[in-house]
Design a protein around this motif. Structure first.
Motif, PDB file in Angstrom:
ATOM      1  N   GLY A  17       0.853  -1.355   0.038  1.00 19.63           N
ATOM      2  CA  GLY A  17      -0.105  -0.013   0.068  1.00 19.63           C
ATOM      3  C   GLY A  17       0.747   1.288  -0.128  1.00 19.63           C
ATOM      4  N   LEU A  18       0.228   2.376  -0.149  1.00 25.16           N
ATOM      5  CA  LEU A  18       0.660   3.909  -0.515  1.00 25.16           C
ATOM      6  C   LEU A  18      -0.195   4.800   0.358  1.00 25.16           C
ATOM      7  N   PRO A  19       0.405   5.684   1.073  1.00 23.76           N
ATOM      8  CA  PRO A  19      -0.570   6.520   1.602  1.00 23.76           C
ATOM      9  C   PRO A  19      -1.448   7.483   0.761  1.00 23.76           C
ATOM     10  N   PHE A  20      -2.668   7.803   1.099  1.00 26.61           N
ATOM     11  CA  PHE A  20      -3.468   8.700   0.087  1.00 26.61           C
ATOM     12  C   PHE A  20      -2.702   9.712  -0.342  1.00 26.61           C
ATOM     13  N   GLY A  21      -2.665  10.071  -1.651  1.00 31.77           N
ATOM     14  CA  GLY A  21      -2.175  11.022  -2.027  1.00 31.77           C
ATOM     15  C   GLY A  21      -0.510  11.162  -2.392  1.00 31.77           C
ATOM     16  N   THR A  22      -0.163   9.772  -2.288  1.00 33.45           N
ATOM     17  CA  THR A  22       1.298   9.653  -2.429  1.00 33.45           C
ATOM     18  C   THR A  22       1.383   8.728  -3.724  1.00 33.45           C
ATOM     19  N   PHE A  23       2.436   8.892  -4.374  1.00 28.76           N
ATOM     20  CA  PHE A  23       2.578   7.815  -5.642  1.00 28.76           C
ATOM     21  C   PHE A  23       4.203   7.691  -5.864  1.00 28.76           C
ATOM     22  N   LEU A  24       4.567   6.802  -6.711  1.00 30.12           N
ATOM     23  CA  LEU A  24       6.089   6.474  -6.985  1.00 30.12           C
ATOM     24  C   LEU A  24       6.661   6.892  -8.324  1.00 30.12           C
ATOM     25  N   ASN A  25       7.605   7.772  -8.198  1.00 26.41           N
ATOM     26  CA  ASN A  25       7.984   8.178  -9.529  1.00 26.41           C
ATOM     27  C   ASN A  25       9.693   7.386  -9.679  1.00 26.41           C
ATOM     28  N   VAL A  26       9.654   6.488 -10.769  1.00 25.87           N
ATOM     29  CA  VAL A  26      10.616   5.542 -10.850  1.00 25.87           C
ATOM     30  C   VAL A  26      11.707   5.824 -12.050  1.00 25.87           C
ATOM     31  N   ASN A  27      12.651   6.010 -12.080  1.00 27.18           N
ATOM     32  CA  ASN A  27      13.548   6.036 -13.116  1.00 27.18           C
ATOM     33  C   ASN A  27      14.755   5.168 -13.365  1.00 27.18           C
ATOM     34  N   LEU A  28      14.574   4.359 -14.433  1.00 26.08           N
ATOM     35  CA  LEU A  28      15.424   3.255 -14.583  1.00 26.08           C
ATOM     36  C   LEU A  28      16.658   3.199 -15.532  1.00 26.08           C
ATOM     37  N   PRO A  29      17.733   2.831 -15.569  1.00 30.19           N
ATOM     38  CA  PRO A  29      18.774   3.004 -16.486  1.00 30.19           C
ATOM     39  C   PRO A  29      18.461   2.194 -17.901  1.00 30.19           C
ATOM     40  N   ASP A  30      18.857   2.322 -18.875  1.00 35.14           N
ATOM     41  CA  ASP A  30      18.409   1.826 -20.202  1.00 35.14           C
ATOM     42  C   ASP A  30      19.584   0.627 -20.005  1.00 35.14           C
ATOM     43  N   LEU A  31      19.531  -0.347 -19.326  1.00 38.08           N
ATOM     44  CA  LEU A  31      20.399  -1.326 -19.048  1.00 38.08           C
ATOM     45  C   LEU A  31      19.813  -2.695 -18.851  1.00 38.08           C
ATOM     46  N   PRO A  32      20.212  -3.828 -19.226  1.00 41.86           N
ATOM     47  CA  PRO A  32      19.779  -5.066 -18.684  1.00 41.86           C
ATOM     48  C   PRO A  32      19.717  -5.115 -17.207  1.00 41.86           C
ATOM     49  N   ILE A  33      18.776  -5.628 -16.692  1.00 39.16           N
ATOM     50  CA  ILE A  33      18.666  -5.711 -15.018  1.00 39.16           C
ATOM     51  C   ILE A  33      20.084  -6.125 -14.464  1.00 39.16           C
ATOM     52  N   GLY A  34      20.541  -7.210 -14.942  1.00 38.73           N
ATOM     53  CA  GLY A  34      21.826  -7.677 -14.287  1.00 38.73           C
ATOM     54  C   GLY A  34      22.883  -6.699 -14.531  1.00 38.73           C
ATOM     55  N   ASP A  35      22.877  -5.722 -15.174  1.00 41.85           N
ATOM     56  CA  ASP A  35      23.810  -4.707 -15.279  1.00 41.85           C
ATOM     57  C   ASP A  35      23.719  -3.390 -14.264  1.00 41.85           C
ATOM     58  N   MET A  36      22.231  -3.211 -13.760  1.00 43.46           N
ATOM     59  CA  MET A  36      22.117  -2.083 -13.147  1.00 43.46           C
ATOM     60  C   MET A  36      22.791  -2.225 -11.768  1.00 43.46           C
ATOM     61  N   ALA A  37      22.983  -1.233 -11.102  1.00 50.45           N
ATOM     62  CA  ALA A  37      23.796  -1.279  -9.809  1.00 50.45           C
ATOM     63  C   ALA A  37      22.813  -1.559  -8.401  1.00 50.45           C
ATOM     64  N   GLY A  38      21.567  -1.559  -8.579  1.00 54.75           N
ATOM     65  CA  GLY A  38      20.695  -1.668  -7.806  1.00 54.75           C
ATOM     66  C   GLY A  38      19.418  -0.662  -7.733  1.00 54.75           C
ATOM     67  N   VAL A  39      18.838  -0.834  -6.241  1.00 49.12           N
ATOM     68  CA  VAL A  39      18.068   0.229  -6.331  1.00 49.12           C
ATOM     69  C   VAL A  39      18.156   1.121  -5.148  1.00 49.12           C
ATOM     70  N   ARG A  40      17.847   2.488  -5.273  1.00 47.76           N
ATOM     71  CA  ARG A  40      18.014   3.598  -4.430  1.00 47.76           C
ATOM     72  C   ARG A  40      16.654   4.125  -4.277  1.00 47.76           C
ATOM     73  N   ILE A  41      16.210   4.267  -2.836  1.00 47.20           N
ATOM     74  CA  ILE A  41      15.044   5.216  -2.609  1.00 47.20           C
ATOM     75  C   ILE A  41      15.728   6.569  -2.490  1.00 47.20           C
ATOM     76  N   SER A  42      15.319   7.549  -3.328  1.00 44.25           N
ATOM     77  CA  SER A  42      15.965   8.916  -3.380  1.00 44.25           C
ATOM     78  C   SER A  42      14.910  10.087  -3.398  1.00 44.25           C
ATOM     79  N   ARG A  43      15.563  11.200  -3.107  1.00 48.84           N
ATOM     80  CA  ARG A  43      14.702  12.292  -3.048  1.00 48.84           C
ATOM     81  C   ARG A  43      14.804  13.111  -4.176  1.00 48.84           C
ATOM     82  N   GLN A  44      13.760  13.983  -4.851  1.00 44.42           N
ATOM     83  CA  GLN A  44      13.918  14.923  -5.819  1.00 44.42           C
ATOM     84  C   GLN A  44      15.015  15.767  -5.652  1.00 44.42           C
ATOM     85  N   ALA A  45      15.465  16.046  -6.817  1.00 41.05           N
ATOM     86  CA  ALA A  45      16.705  17.036  -6.951  1.00 41.05           C
ATOM     87  C   ALA A  45      15.817  18.307  -7.046  1.00 41.05           C
TER      88      ALA A  45
END
Length: 254
Positions: A154-182
């Motif tokens: 679940g997510l709190p009311f009024g909250t959504f997720l903005n996801v940005n992925l490298p254009d790479l095969p999943i195995g070549d990605m460094a991992g996942v970071r929970i980030s704040r907006q620049a």
């Protein structure tokens, strides 16, 4: 799970149908998207002329509804009028080109997810770094897995997720970071040109951002080949400043 897919690149966009192909393996998927590219329209909605919705077929993929409006229009119209019941989740994308930093304010992709969050529907905005979109299938696999986690947790009311992925095969990605907006602005330019009739016009552009103000930001994560996930709130109130302003204006309440 009943899913609504949309985007800002138009109903024929490759990233949209990559998501559809992956998600429709396990879920009931509806596609309702703009009838043409609507990039950088922000959260605009259509008020002064009618919206048209036409069912179309995309060869080799499936059918969807093309709407003559913005991404936010598509979500609003889908929820209120076009769908038989509310979707369990709205996913917007996959957008070719990152939606990080200040671009969240301009992005139609992000605004579609935000519109769903206004209705209390869990939502994900998904974008892939760069313009070539070589690895939509890998990105779709991750978004599919994330969607199932969101529904479970679940997510709190009024909250959504903005996801940005490298254009790479999943195995070549460094991992996942929970980030704040620049929040730092891009280096922008306006090139002044002259048309054949001698009238001036301006063409906007900006430099690609590769340096960010903090390693915890969305852009810093993405440029290090991490998947960046940023929880975004629809409530734009600055509560710290709200309390400070009360102190400024106490004299009027005595």
């Amino acid at each position: 799970m009943k899913l609504l897919l949309t985007n800002d690149d138009g109903i024929y966009a490759e990233g949209l149908w990559a998501l559809h192909n992956r998600l429709s393996e396990k879920h009931t998927v509806s596609v309702i998207a703009p009838d043409r590219e609507r990039s950088a329209v922000g959260h605009g909605i259509t008020l002064n002329h009618p919206l048209r919705a036409e069912t179309i077929s995309v060869n080799g993929f499936g059918s969807g509804i093309a709407v003559s409006g913005t991404p936010a229009d598509c979500v609003k119209l889908a929820i209120v009028s076009l769908l038989d019941s509310r979707p369990d989740m709205v996913i917007s994308g996959i957008n070719p080109g990152a939606n990080i930093g200040v671009n969240l304010s301009y992005s139609g992709t992000v605004s579609a997810a935000k519109e769903a969050a206004h209705y209390g529907i869990p939502a994900i905005a998904a974008s892939i770094h760069g313009r070539t979109g070589r690895h939509y299938d890998d990105a779709s696999k991750f978004i599919s897995e994330l969607a199932e986690k969101v529904i479970k947790k679940g997510l709190p009311f009024g909250t959504f997720l903005n996801v940005n992925l490298p254009d790479l095969p999943i195995g070549d990605m460094a991992g996942v970071r929970i980030s704040r907006q620049a929040v730092s602005m891009l280096s922008e330019t306006f090139e002044k040109r002259e048309d054949p009739r001698g009238q001036h016009y301006y063409w906007q552009g900006c430099d690609s951002q590769t340096v960010f103000d903090h390693p915890e930001t969305d852009g810093a994560a993405l440029c290090s080949n991490y998947i960046s996930i940023t929880p975004v709130k629809c409530d734009m109130t600055d509560y710290d400043t709200m309390n400070e302003l009360k102190g400024w204006l106490d004299v009027y309440n005595t």
